[in-house]
Design an enzyme around this catalytic site. Structure first.
Site, PDB file in Angstrom:
ATOM      1  N   GLY A  17       0.863  -1.183   0.000  1.00 55.24           N
ATOM      2  CA  GLY A  17       0.000   0.000   0.000  1.00 55.24           C
ATOM      3  C   GLY A  17       0.892   1.223   0.000  1.00 55.24           C
ATOM      4  N   GLY A  25       2.953   3.631   1.250  1.00 55.58           N
ATOM      5  CA  GLY A  25       3.597   3.787   2.550  1.00 55.58           C
ATOM      6  C   GLY A  25       4.308   5.120   2.706  1.00 55.58           C
ATOM      7  N   ARG A  26       4.473   5.820   1.592  1.00 55.84           N
ATOM      8  CA  ARG A  26       5.130   7.127   1.683  1.00 55.84           C
ATOM      9  C   ARG A  26       4.574   8.088   0.638  1.00 55.84           C
ATOM     10  NH1 ARG A  26      11.148   6.465  -0.846  1.00 55.84           N
ATOM     11  NH2 ARG A  26      10.771   4.673  -2.183  1.00 55.84           N
ATOM     12  N   LYS A  40       5.193  11.241  -3.521  1.00 54.00           N
ATOM     13  CA  LYS A  40       6.183  10.272  -3.057  1.00 54.00           C
ATOM     14  C   LYS A  40       7.037  11.009  -2.027  1.00 54.00           C
ATOM     15  CE  LYS A  40       9.382   6.790  -4.940  1.00 54.00           C
ATOM     16  NZ  LYS A  40       9.936   6.205  -6.185  1.00 54.00           N
ATOM     17  N   ASP A  56       9.885   5.528   7.326  1.00 52.58           N
ATOM     18  CA  ASP A  56       9.723   6.936   7.708  1.00 52.58           C
ATOM     19  C   ASP A  56       8.770   7.717   6.795  1.00 52.58           C
ATOM     20  OD1 ASP A  56      11.246   7.163   5.446  1.00 52.58           O
ATOM     21  OD2 ASP A  56      13.025   7.995   6.435  1.00 52.58           O
ATOM     22  N   GLY A  57       8.299   7.062   5.716  1.00 49.64           N
ATOM     23  CA  GLY A  57       7.365   7.739   4.806  1.00 49.64           C
ATOM     24  C   GLY A  57       8.022   8.806   3.949  1.00 49.64           C
ATOM     25  N   ASP A 100       3.195  -4.685  -7.854  1.00 50.22           N
ATOM     26  CA  ASP A 100       2.719  -3.395  -7.334  1.00 50.22           C
ATOM     27  C   ASP A 100       3.359  -2.229  -8.087  1.00 50.22           C
ATOM     28  OD1 ASP A 100       4.968  -4.601  -5.810  1.00 50.22           O
ATOM     29  OD2 ASP A 100       5.107  -2.616  -4.927  1.00 50.22           O
ATOM     30  N   ASP A 121       7.412   4.586 -11.251  1.00 56.54           N
ATOM     31  CA  ASP A 121       8.118   4.207 -10.027  1.00 56.54           C
ATOM     32  C   ASP A 121       9.584   3.834 -10.299  1.00 56.54           C
ATOM     33  OD1 ASP A 121       8.522   3.974  -7.383  1.00 56.54           O
ATOM     34  OD2 ASP A 121       7.110   2.350  -7.027  1.00 56.54           O
TER      35      ASP A 121
HETATM   36  P1  AMP Z   1       8.791   0.957  -3.780  1.00 56.41           P
HETATM   37  O1  AMP Z   1      10.052   0.174  -3.645  1.00 56.41           O
HETATM   38  O2  AMP Z   1       8.984   2.446  -3.776  1.00 56.41           O
HETATM   39  O3  AMP Z   1       7.942   0.490  -4.903  1.00 56.41           O
HETATM   40  O4  AMP Z   1       7.997   0.668  -2.420  1.00 56.41           O
HETATM   41  C1  AMP Z   1       7.555  -0.614  -2.025  1.00 56.41           C
HETATM   42  C2  AMP Z   1       6.670  -0.478  -0.796  1.00 56.41           C
HETATM   43  O5  AMP Z   1       7.427   0.020   0.317  1.00 56.41           O
HETATM   44  C3  AMP Z   1       5.512   0.459  -0.961  1.00 56.41           C
HETATM   45  O6  AMP Z   1       4.437  -0.030  -0.193  1.00 56.41           O
HETATM   46  C4  AMP Z   1       6.053   1.754  -0.398  1.00 56.41           C
HETATM   47  O7  AMP Z   1       5.039   2.631  -0.025  1.00 56.41           O
HETATM   48  C5  AMP Z   1       6.868   1.247   0.776  1.00 56.41           C
HETATM   49  N1  AMP Z   1       7.960   2.153   1.164  1.00 56.41           N
HETATM   50  C6  AMP Z   1       9.113   2.362   0.484  1.00 56.41           C
HETATM   51  N2  AMP Z   1       9.886   3.252   1.122  1.00 56.41           N
HETATM   52  C7  AMP Z   1       9.225   3.615   2.254  1.00 56.41           C
HETATM   53  C8  AMP Z   1       9.498   4.509   3.339  1.00 56.41           C
HETATM   54  N3  AMP Z   1      10.642   5.211   3.403  1.00 56.41           N
HETATM   55  N4  AMP Z   1       8.570   4.638   4.314  1.00 56.41           N
HETATM   56  C9  AMP Z   1       7.427   3.951   4.259  1.00 56.41           C
HETATM   57  N5  AMP Z   1       7.104   3.089   3.278  1.00 56.41           N
HETATM   58  C10 AMP Z   1       7.988   2.927   2.276  1.00 56.41           C
HETATM   59 MG    MG Z   2       6.337   1.014  -5.840  1.00 54.41          MG
END
Ligand code: AMP
Ligand code: MG
Length: 485
Positions: free
Chosen positions: A94, A96-97, A117, A129-130, A262, A272
Site C-alpha cells: 500500500g 507507505g510514503r 512520493k 519513515d514515509g 505493485d 516508479d
Molecule cells: P517501492 O520500492 O517504492 O515500490 O515501495 C515498495 C513499498 O514500500 C511500498 O508499499 C512503499 O510505499 C513502501 N515504502 C518504500 N519506502 C518507504 C518509506 N521510506 N517509508 C514507508 N514506506 C515505504
Molecule cells: Mg512502488
C-alpha cells in the site's frame, strides 16, 4: 508561511473525485507531513501546459503551497494494494510514503493522477519513515523525463521540493537530504490493487474497480456493450500496451529494476523509478538493483516478467473474465512484443520497414554483434547515425570503414556478416527511402543517454556545494536527447 488561496492555479484546477466515487474500499484518508523546509528544486512546465495552465501564471510559491505545504486540498488518499515482490506475495503493501493528491482531466481529455512520493507516513508505512531521499527524487525526475523524451510511455514528475530533513538509508551515505515529489501519471491503480481484492475474496470490488478502469482508461473497451466482450477487450488492450511498454524499455536500453506487480500500472504505463539504470554496453544480463541477487529483473527478462505479471493478474480477473480466453489472449504476448520491438529496432537501424525474414535477421545480427564488439549500445547507434551514407548500398563502399574495431577474429567475422546484412537490407530500399534514413537515424538514436556516471556527476555538486546547475544542464540534455551535444 504562504496562506492558502484559491488564486493558486494549482489549487483551482478542476479536480475530479474519480476514484473516490467508487467507494472507500480502495484507500485510506491520510494527512501530509509538516516539513521543516520547502525548497522547490524542480517544476515541470511542460506538464502544466498539458493541464491547460499557463506556466507564467504559476509561481514557485504556488508549487510550494500546493505540493510542499499541502495546503488548500483534501482528502489525500493512501491507496491500498498488495503485490508479488520478487515472486513472493506481500499483503503488507500500500502507499507507505505517498498518496493520491488529486485527479484532473488533461487537455487531451484523459484523466491523470497527481500522486505524491515522500509525503509522510500512512497506515502502510510498516515502520518506514514515509520519506523520499533527495537523491531518489532527483533520480526519478531524470528517469521520467529521459524516458518520455525517448518515446517511452511513462509517468512524469510535476514537482520536486526539498524538505529539509535528515534521512537514514542503508544504500546512501547518511544522513542524507529529503524531498517530496508529485508524480503525474495516468493512474496509480496497479496489478497489485486487484491482487489485494482477490486476497480479500471481494469479487464485487474487483468488478467495480474493473468497470472504473475501463471507463477512464480503456475507451475502446468502454464502447463495447456486451459485458464479457468488454472485459476481454480490456485485457487484450492491457496485454498489448504492456508488450509495447516492454519493447520501449528494451529498445532504449532501460532496465526498470523492480518489476513487482505493485509497480505494474493497470494502464500499461511505466512508473516508479528506484534503482533503475540505462546500460552502456549491450548486456542481456544487466541487473540494475543491487538487491536483485538472482537477476530476476535483469534487462533481458523484462518482457517475460511483464508476461508473467499479466498471467498473475488473471488470478483476480478470472473471477469476472473467463480464464481460457485470457490465456489465449496472453499467448499473443510474445508476437506482439516482437512486433513492437522490431519496429523500434528497425527505426534505430534507420529503416521504416523491412521484409521478413530480413528484418528479424538484421536485428538479431545487430544484437549478436553488440554482444561481441567493444562498442557501447548507444555509441553504436550514434555512430551509425553519424556516419550513415546512402552510398553504403553500393558494393564497393565499406560500411563503418574505420570506426568499428572488432576485438578479435570472431568479432571480425560477425562485423563482416553484419555489414553484408546491412547492405542487403539497404538494397531493398528505394532511392527516396535511402535518402530519408539519415534523418530517421538521427531522430531515433539519442546523443544523450542517462547513464549512471552522468547521474553521479550531477549529484556530487549538489552534495558538496548545493550547486544545482549541473542537474538542470543534464535535465535539459535528457529532455532533448537528439540534439547534437
Ligand atoms: P517501492 O520500492 O517504492 O515500490 O515501495 C515498495 C513499498 O514500500 C511500498 O508499499 C512503499 O510505499 C513502501 N515504502 C518504500 N519506502 C518507504 C518509506 N521510506 N517509508 C514507508 N514506506 C515505504
Ligand atoms: Mg512502488
Amino acid at each position: 508561511m504562504t496562506v492558502a488561496t484559491q488564486a493558486n492555479p494549482l489549487l483551482s484546477l478542476d479536480y475530479v473525485p474519480a476514484l473516490e466515487s467508487i467507494g472507500d474500499d480502495y484507500y485510506d484518508e491520510v494527512a501530509a507531513a509538516d516539513f521543516p523546509q520547502t525548497l522547490l528544486r524542480f517544476r515541470n512546465d511542460a506538464v502544466l501546459q498539458r493541464l491547460g495552465l499557463d506556466p507564467t501564471a504559476v509561481s514557485d510559491d504556488h508549487f510550494v503551497e500546493a505540493f510542499g505545504q499541502f495546503q488548500g486540498r483534501s482528502p489525500f488518499l493512501a491507496l491500498r494494494y498488495h503485490g508479488y515482490q520478487f515472486g513472493a506475495y506481500n499483503a503488507f503493501l500500500g502507499d507507505g510514503r505517498g498518496f493520491l493528491y488529486g485527479q484532473v482531466i488533461g487537455q487531451d481529455d484523459h484523466l491523470y493522477d497527481f500522486g505524491t512520493k515522500g509525503s509522510g507516513t500512512t497506515p502502510y508505512s510498516r515502520g518506514g519513515d514515509g520519506r523520499l531521499t533527495l537523491k531518489g527524487g532527483v533520480r526519478e525526475v531524470l528517469a521520467a523525463e529521459a524516458l518520455h523524451a525517448l518515446g517511452v510511455r511513462t509517468s512524469r514528475t510535476l514537482s520536486m521540493i526539498e524538505t529539509g530533513e535528515q534521512l537514514f538509508r542503508g544504500d546512501e551515505p547518511s544522513p542524507t537530504r529529503s524531498a517530496v515529489m508529485v508524480r503525474f501519471s495516468r493512474s496509480h491503480i496497479r496489478f497489485g490493487t486487484f491482487e489485494r481484492l482477490d486476497y480479500l475474496d471481494r469479487t464485487d470490488l474487483i468488478q467495480r474497480l474493473l468497470e472504473h478502469v475501463i471507463e477512464y482508461y480503456y475507451p475502446a473497451a468502454q464502447s463495447v456493450s456486451d459485458r464479457d466482450e468488454r472485459y476481454l477487450q480490456f485485457y487484450r488492450e492491457l496485454v498489448e500496451r504492456t508488450a509495447e511498454l516492454a519493447a520501449q524499455w528494451m529498445s532504449v536500453g532501460f532496465c526498470h529494476a523492480v518489476l513487482n506487480t505493485d509497480n505494474m500500472s493497470i494502464t500499461g504505463e511505466s512508473f516508479d523509478y528506484g534503482p533503475y539504470a540505462f546500460f552502456d554496453q549491450y548486456d542481456p544480463k544487466f541487473t540494475a538493483a543491487y538487491f536483485d541477487y538472482s537477476s530476476r529483473y535483469c534487462y533481458r527478462n523484462q518482457p517475460a516478467i511483464c508476461q508473467l505479471n499479466l498471467r498473475m493478474l488473471q488470478k483476480p480477473l478470472k473471477r469476472v473474465i473467463p480464464e481460457t480466453e485470457m490465456t489465449s489472449i496472453l499467448d499473443q504476448f510474445e508476437d506482439k512484443y516482437w512486433q513492437f520491438y522490431s519496429q523500434r529496432m528497425l527505426h534505430k537501424l534507420g529503416f521504416e520497414s523491412l521484409p521478413e525474414p530480413l528484418a528479424s535477421d538484421l536485428i538479431n545480427q545487430t544484437l549478436d554483434l553488440l554482444n561481441s564488439v567493444m562498442v557501447g549500445y548507444h555509441d553504436f547507434f550514434r555512430s551509425l547515425a553519424g556516419q550513415f551514407s546512402p552510398d553504403w548500398a553500393n558494393d564497393d563502399v565499406t560500411i563503418f570503414d574505420t570506426t568499428m574495431q572488432a576485438s578479435d577474429a570472431g568479432a571480425q567475422v560477425l562485423l563482416e556478416q553484419w555489414r553484408q546484412h546491412y547492405r542487403q537490407a539497404l538494397k531493398t530500399q528505394s532511392a527516396d527511402e535511402l535518402a530519408q534514413m539519415s534523418q530517421r537515424l538521427r531522430q531515433t538514436n539519442p546523443q544523450t543517454v542517462l547513464l549512471r556516471p552522468e547521474i553521479e556527476a550531477i549529484w556530487e555538486p549538489i552534495v558538496v556545494e548545493n550547486d544545482w546547475e549541473p542537474f538542470y544542464a543534464l535535465l535539459q540534455r535528457v529532455q532533448h536527447p537528439f540534439a547534437a551535444s
